[in-house]
Design a protein around this motif. Structure first.
Motif, mmCIF file in Angstrom:
data_model
loop_
_atom_site.group_PDB
_atom_site.id
_atom_site.type_symbol
_atom_site.label_atom_id
_atom_site.label_comp_id
_atom_site.label_asym_id
_atom_site.label_seq_id
_atom_site.Cartn_x
_atom_site.Cartn_y
_atom_site.Cartn_z
ATOM 1 N N VAL A 174 88.485 70.086 61.368
ATOM 2 C CA VAL A 174 89.459 70.350 62.423
ATOM 3 C C VAL A 174 90.799 70.758 61.805
ATOM 4 O O VAL A 174 91.422 71.751 62.194
ATOM 5 C CB VAL A 174 89.643 69.112 63.325
ATOM 6 C CG1 VAL A 174 90.873 69.264 64.216
ATOM 7 C CG2 VAL A 174 88.403 68.900 64.188
ATOM 8 N N GLU A 175 91.244 69.991 60.825
ATOM 9 C CA GLU A 175 92.538 70.264 60.192
ATOM 10 C C GLU A 175 92.540 71.607 59.477
ATOM 11 O O GLU A 175 93.521 72.356 59.526
ATOM 12 C CB GLU A 175 92.884 69.135 59.221
ATOM 13 C CG GLU A 175 93.150 67.808 59.923
ATOM 14 C CD GLU A 175 93.299 66.654 58.950
ATOM 15 O OE1 GLU A 175 92.997 66.846 57.750
ATOM 16 O OE2 GLU A 175 93.692 65.560 59.379
ATOM 17 N N ASN A 215 84.240 62.794 52.935
ATOM 18 C CA ASN A 215 84.560 61.720 53.870
ATOM 19 C C ASN A 215 85.314 62.298 55.059
ATOM 20 O O ASN A 215 86.069 63.252 54.942
ATOM 21 C CB ASN A 215 85.390 60.621 53.197
ATOM 22 C CG ASN A 215 86.705 61.164 52.673
ATOM 23 O OD1 ASN A 215 86.784 62.304 52.270
ATOM 24 N ND2 ASN A 215 87.728 60.330 52.679
ATOM 25 N N THR A 216 85.082 61.702 56.219
ATOM 26 C CA THR A 216 85.694 62.156 57.472
ATOM 27 C C THR A 216 85.627 63.682 57.588
ATOM 28 O O THR A 216 86.617 64.348 57.848
ATOM 29 C CB THR A 216 87.155 61.676 57.597
ATOM 30 O OG1 THR A 216 87.938 62.201 56.509
ATOM 31 C CG2 THR A 216 87.228 60.163 57.567
ATOM 32 N N VAL A 267 78.260 69.140 61.164
ATOM 33 C CA VAL A 267 79.670 68.776 60.958
ATOM 34 C C VAL A 267 80.581 69.833 61.577
ATOM 35 O O VAL A 267 81.556 69.516 62.270
ATOM 36 C CB VAL A 267 79.981 68.598 59.458
ATOM 37 C CG1 VAL A 267 81.490 68.511 59.226
ATOM 38 C CG2 VAL A 267 79.301 67.349 58.919
ATOM 39 N N LEU A 268 80.271 71.101 61.332
ATOM 40 C CA LEU A 268 81.089 72.167 61.894
ATOM 41 C C LEU A 268 81.063 72.122 63.414
ATOM 42 O O LEU A 268 82.117 72.246 64.066
ATOM 43 C CB LEU A 268 80.589 73.533 61.409
ATOM 44 C CG LEU A 268 81.346 74.729 62.010
ATOM 45 C CD1 LEU A 268 82.806 74.726 61.578
ATOM 46 C CD2 LEU A 268 80.666 76.043 61.622
#
Length: 231
Positions: free
Chosen positions: A23-24, A16-17, A57-58
């Motif tokens: 990023v984190e 999810n997300t 996603v990356l």
């Protein structure tokens, strides 16, 4: 689960997300000290394997990091952490907290209340003249569309602190201003003019205590107005 390639450790992410988690995780490479500003990130395929995410996603995550000026991507040269990340210490956290309006307001108050006290000691006569000019612009506004003049008032105060470290906070301050501005449903020109005039007069007297007091009253008024509208 953690993966370790070439001495770099990074946690895989949940489903999810995903982009935000990526990023984190990439930022953790900096905060953990495994990589430093200016260092090159692992290649795309290696990051995909380490994070266990898809290429789209990356790439979404990398685009976000690039927008935040955390990384730079060089054609055929790889992806690098920017060497001057430290010059904008709050921009990253503001981006990650984009949906948390109370936190954004508090961040602005923290920055601006400190800046206005320093400005009271360092603001120049020319900057005071410019500051007064923005108040006149707002006072002449007939359609209440004075957002840019309002923003310029606060930008001048921040710049007048004249500190190379503090300069890195100014973009973050303006980001919080824009975010709060987007939530304002109605403007009160005369109220704004009075608040700004009080702040201006305190700065003109070179009185940091009064400048802090009037800036706090101004920002508290805006905070209460925005949070009431959210309920």
């Amino acid at each position: 689960m953690e993966d370790n390639r070439g001495g770099i450790e990074v946690e895989t992410v949940k489903r999810n997300t995903l982009a935000r988690q990526v990023v984190e995780r990439i930022i953790q490479l900096l905060t953990s000290g495994q990589l430093k500003p200016g260092d090159k990130l692992p290649p795309e395929m290696e990051l995909i394997e380490m994070l266990d995410v898809s290429r789209p996603v990356l790439r979404e995550a990398l685009s976000s990091l690039e927008t935040m000026e955390i990384i730079s991507r060089r054609p055929r040269g790889g992806t690098y952490f920017n060497s001057k990340i430290g010059s904008k210490p709050f921009s990253l956290m503001l981006a990650l907290a984009a949906g948390n309006l109370p936190a954004i307001i508090e961040a602005r108050m923290t920055l601006e209340l400190g800046l206005v006290t320093v400005a009271a000691e360092k603001i120049t006569d020319e900057q005071l003249r410019q500051l007064h000019g923005t108040i006149e612009q707002i006072a002449r506004s007939t359609d209440n569309n004075y957002g840019e003049a309002d923003k310029e008032f606060h930008r001048i105060i921040a710049l007048s602190a004249n500190n190379p470290i503090v300069e890195g906070m100014i973009d973050s301050l303006l980001m919080t201003h824009d975010k709060m501005n987007s939530h304002i449903t109605y403007r009160e020109r005369d109220v704004t003019v009075q608040f700004h005039t009080n702040i201006y007069e305190a700065l003109a007297r070179r009185d940091p205590h009064d400048a802090f007091h009037h800036m706090y009253r101004h920002l508290k008024y805006v905070r209460d107005k925005l949070l009431t509208a959210q309920t």
